[in-house]
Write a protein that holds these residues in place. Structure first.
Motif, short mmCIF file in Angstrom:
data_model
loop_
_atom_site.label_atom_id
_atom_site.label_comp_id
_atom_site.label_asym_id
_atom_site.label_seq_id
_atom_site.Cartn_x
_atom_site.Cartn_y
_atom_site.Cartn_z
N ARG A 149 1.19 -0.84 0.14
CA ARG A 149 -0.15 -0.13 -0.12
C ARG A 149 0.72 1.11 -0.20
NH1 ARG A 149 -5.05 -2.04 4.60
NH2 ARG A 149 -6.23 -2.99 2.75
N LYS A 150 2.21 0.82 0.84
CA LYS A 150 2.47 2.37 0.65
C LYS A 150 3.53 2.95 -0.78
CE LYS A 150 6.90 3.88 2.60
NZ LYS A 150 8.09 3.23 4.09
N ARG A 151 3.74 1.60 -1.32
CA ARG A 151 4.16 1.58 -2.59
C ARG A 151 3.29 2.16 -3.78
NH1 ARG A 151 4.95 -3.30 -5.07
NH2 ARG A 151 2.64 -2.46 -6.83
N TYR A 152 2.73 1.65 -3.46
CA TYR A 152 1.19 2.07 -4.33
C TYR A 152 0.48 3.71 -3.88
CZ TYR A 152 -4.15 2.26 -6.01
OH TYR A 152 -4.87 2.58 -7.09
N ILE A 153 0.72 4.94 -2.89
CA ILE A 153 0.57 5.83 -2.44
C ILE A 153 1.63 6.63 -2.80
CG2 ILE A 153 0.52 6.93 -0.79
CD1 ILE A 153 -0.39 4.81 0.93
N LYS A 154 2.62 5.65 -2.76
CA LYS A 154 3.98 6.79 -3.51
C LYS A 154 3.42 6.59 -5.12
CE LYS A 154 7.61 8.56 -3.88
NZ LYS A 154 8.03 9.92 -3.09
N GLU A 155 3.28 5.43 -5.63
CA GLU A 155 3.37 5.79 -7.43
C GLU A 155 1.79 6.49 -7.70
OE1 GLU A 155 3.07 1.95 -8.63
OE2 GLU A 155 5.76 1.69 -8.07
N PRO A 161 2.14 7.69 3.47
CA PRO A 161 0.85 7.24 4.51
C PRO A 161 0.20 8.18 5.11
CG PRO A 161 2.55 5.51 3.87
CD PRO A 161 3.08 6.44 3.77
N GLU A 162 0.82 8.94 5.74
CA GLU A 162 -0.12 9.69 6.88
C GLU A 162 0.11 11.01 6.05
OE1 GLU A 162 3.97 8.71 6.94
OE2 GLU A 162 3.47 7.55 7.92
N GLN A 163 0.46 11.35 5.02
CA GLN A 163 -0.86 12.26 3.72
C GLN A 163 -1.79 12.22 3.06
OE1 GLN A 163 3.15 13.04 1.72
NE2 GLN A 163 3.65 15.09 3.00
N ILE A 164 -1.99 11.55 2.76
CA ILE A 164 -3.45 11.07 2.18
C ILE A 164 -4.73 11.04 2.63
CG2 ILE A 164 -2.19 9.06 0.63
CD1 ILE A 164 -3.27 6.81 2.35
N PHE A 169 -7.65 7.39 0.79
CA PHE A 169 -7.01 5.88 1.68
C PHE A 169 -8.14 4.70 1.11
CE2 PHE A 169 -7.32 2.96 5.08
CZ PHE A 169 -6.05 2.04 5.07
N LYS A 170 -9.27 4.93 1.12
CA LYS A 170 -10.26 4.15 0.64
C LYS A 170 -9.35 3.62 -0.98
CE LYS A 170 -14.18 5.83 2.58
NZ LYS A 170 -15.27 6.71 2.19
N ALA A 175 -7.05 -0.67 -3.78
CA ALA A 175 -6.28 -1.81 -4.76
C ALA A 175 -5.99 -2.79 -4.08
CB ALA A 175 -5.74 -1.07 -5.42
N TYR A 176 -5.26 -2.90 -2.66
CA TYR A 176 -4.65 -3.81 -2.05
C TYR A 176 -5.69 -4.00 -0.51
CZ TYR A 176 -0.33 -3.64 -5.03
OH TYR A 176 0.52 -3.43 -5.68
N PRO A 177 -6.94 -5.32 -1.37
CA PRO A 177 -7.64 -5.30 -0.11
C PRO A 177 -6.49 -6.15 0.71
CG PRO A 177 -8.72 -6.79 -1.83
CD PRO A 177 -7.50 -5.55 -2.67
N PHE A 178 -7.32 -6.51 2.23
CA PHE A 178 -5.94 -6.89 2.99
C PHE A 178 -7.71 -7.94 3.71
CE2 PHE A 178 -5.30 -7.73 7.65
CZ PHE A 178 -3.76 -8.19 7.21
N ILE A 179 -7.45 -9.35 2.98
CA ILE A 179 -8.42 -10.44 2.84
C ILE A 179 -7.35 -11.72 3.65
CG2 ILE A 179 -9.76 -12.12 2.17
CD1 ILE A 179 -10.30 -9.44 -0.74
N VAL A 180 -8.04 -11.53 5.15
CA VAL A 180 -7.40 -12.96 5.79
C VAL A 180 -8.05 -13.65 6.18
CG1 VAL A 180 -5.59 -13.26 7.67
CG2 VAL A 180 -5.08 -11.21 6.24
#
Length: 188
Positions: A149-155, A161-164, A169-170, A175-180
């Motif tokens: 997610r951090k890489r996605y935010i940067k690109e 992550p703190e600035q979005i 963030f939604k 894009a990268y749902p946390f499905i566990v």
């Protein structure tokens, strides 16, 4: 002879209640109560009113992590070390399998997920698995998703992550749902 009268010793207990009350107030004011935070997990929404959700998950989109009673970690039936989990999860989720993913950087392996939105991590453990190992594995999985997610935010947003914003963030979570899926296997 003089007779001595013995007087019983008396203790003035009138202020005893005041002292006890002051001590009680002192301890109530100075004591800190720690609040355990626990593990932050959000339960999935109740999309199935009957409770019988039977979404079909293709085998290639399922990464099976199993913790046995000997404190060994298995990923798809291979023994791995704790420090390998993060990279294996990232490679599995970000594979960019069959579908075109414009933000994925995967190797398009046939045994890994088709798309990050399809990837499911199945974390199962034995009843005798140590709590510390279980939490450590959960932490490694969370770190993998955080890095993706951090890489996605940067690109995508050229931010940290703190600035979005919440709306951004939604998009990241989509894009990268946390499905566990977490399951304890019962012993016979």
């Amino acid at each position: 002879m003089k007779s001595f009268r013995r007087h019983s010793a008396t203790v003035n207990a009138g202020s005893m209640a005041d002292i006890a009350f002051l001590l009680l107030i002192f301890f109530l004011v100075t004591t800190t109560i720690s609040a355990d935070k626990g593990i932050l997990r959000q339960l999935p929404p109740d999309d199935c009113p009957t409770g019988n959700c039977s979404d079909v998950i293709r085998e290639r989109n399922l990464l099976r992590i199993y913790l046995n009673s000997n404190q060994e970690i298995f990923i798809n039936e291979n023994v791995v070390n704790l420090d390998e989990i993060q990279e294996l999860v990232k490679a599995f989720v970000d594979n960019n399998g069959l579908s075109n993913c414009d933000y994925c950087e995967g190797n398009k392996l046939a045994e890994s997920s088709e798309h990050p939105t399809e990837a499911v991590i199945s974390l199962s453990h034995d009843a005798l698995t140590k709590y510390h190992l279980f939490i450590s594995v959960q932490d490694e999985i969370s770190k993998a998703f955080y890095d993706l997610r951090k890489r996605y935010i940067k690109e995508k947003f050229n931010k940290t992550p703190e600035q979005i914003t919440d709306a951004e963030f939604k998009m990241v979570k989509k894009a990268y749902p946390f499905i566990v899926s977490e399951v304890m296997l019962k012993r016979d």
